[in-house]
Design a protein around this motif. Sequence first.
Motif, mmCIF file in Angstrom:
data_model
loop_
_atom_site.group_PDB
_atom_site.id
_atom_site.type_symbol
_atom_site.label_atom_id
_atom_site.label_comp_id
_atom_site.label_asym_id
_atom_site.label_seq_id
_atom_site.Cartn_x
_atom_site.Cartn_y
_atom_site.Cartn_z
ATOM 1 N N CYS A 49 0.986 -1.061 0.421
ATOM 2 C CA CYS A 49 0.331 -0.427 0.011
ATOM 3 C C CYS A 49 0.791 1.399 -0.294
ATOM 4 O O CYS A 49 1.567 1.340 0.945
ATOM 5 C CB CYS A 49 -0.895 0.182 0.954
ATOM 6 S SG CYS A 49 -2.150 1.424 1.259
ATOM 7 N N PHE A 66 0.560 -6.134 0.798
ATOM 8 C CA PHE A 66 -0.934 -6.213 0.461
ATOM 9 C C PHE A 66 -1.292 -8.190 1.323
ATOM 10 O O PHE A 66 -0.158 -8.513 0.860
ATOM 11 C CB PHE A 66 -1.572 -6.314 -0.539
ATOM 12 C CG PHE A 66 -1.783 -4.216 -0.424
ATOM 13 C CD1 PHE A 66 -2.920 -4.246 0.026
ATOM 14 C CD2 PHE A 66 -1.092 -4.390 -1.833
ATOM 15 C CE1 PHE A 66 -2.958 -2.546 -0.643
ATOM 16 C CE2 PHE A 66 -1.921 -3.073 -1.717
ATOM 17 C CZ PHE A 66 -2.407 -1.789 -1.290
ATOM 18 N N ASP A 93 -7.189 -8.866 2.454
ATOM 19 C CA ASP A 93 -7.117 -8.005 2.967
ATOM 20 C C ASP A 93 -8.776 -7.012 1.672
ATOM 21 O O ASP A 93 -8.555 -7.254 0.432
ATOM 22 C CB ASP A 93 -5.493 -6.913 2.541
ATOM 23 C CG ASP A 93 -4.935 -7.260 3.131
ATOM 24 O OD1 ASP A 93 -5.697 -7.393 4.290
ATOM 25 O OD2 ASP A 93 -4.030 -6.285 3.452
ATOM 26 N N HIS A 148 -5.198 0.006 0.965
ATOM 27 C CA HIS A 148 -5.924 -0.863 2.133
ATOM 28 C C HIS A 148 -7.519 0.013 2.298
ATOM 29 O O HIS A 148 -7.077 0.886 1.847
ATOM 30 C CB HIS A 148 -4.847 -0.508 2.655
ATOM 31 C CG HIS A 148 -4.002 -1.725 3.068
ATOM 32 N ND1 HIS A 148 -3.032 -1.812 3.075
ATOM 33 C CD2 HIS A 148 -4.020 -3.196 3.284
ATOM 34 C CE1 HIS A 148 -2.084 -2.448 3.479
ATOM 35 N NE2 HIS A 148 -2.785 -3.276 3.152
#
Length: 167
Positions: free
Chosen positions: A99, A106, A110, A123
């Motif tokens: 991210c 990640f 997620d 995110h």
Amino acid sequence: MSYSGLMMLPKSYFDIFLVILLVPILNLFVYLHNSFSTSISYLGLPYFIEPDITVDADHVSSSSSPATRRCNIPLSALLLRELLPVVKFSDLVDPPDSCSVCFKDFETEDEIWRLTNCQHIFHRSCLNRWMGYDQKTCPLCRLSLVPHGKEEMYNERLWWLCNNSQL
């Protein structure tokens, strides 16, 4: 000694005169701003000067009752959360490793915000926090978070919510 052509005062006196003249003018602007803000508030139009008026997350839809409450989430962020697609990281094709907001990798499960205008991904919690500061642009490229073609609907709903929520 140098003289200013305007008032025939020594240059140093003219500079002081400008400062002495500028301070009351600035004070007048501050007074006018405060008076205008107070008048707008008494008229019941605080949304005109405070665009980040917030409501409870459970009262976002345009059919919500006017008896909404303040919380820490701006109306614009609540509306953007409805417009932006949330996907699982595992559903993405050729995604980045981490991210760009928190720099964490990640995970497969997620929840990801994929921005429709620029295709950047973040995110969900990172972009929620960004939008919580009343940011309406991508943290990387500054393109609008409002998807193309939905700007008019977004503005109409935001206008409706601002006019129908009470503090």
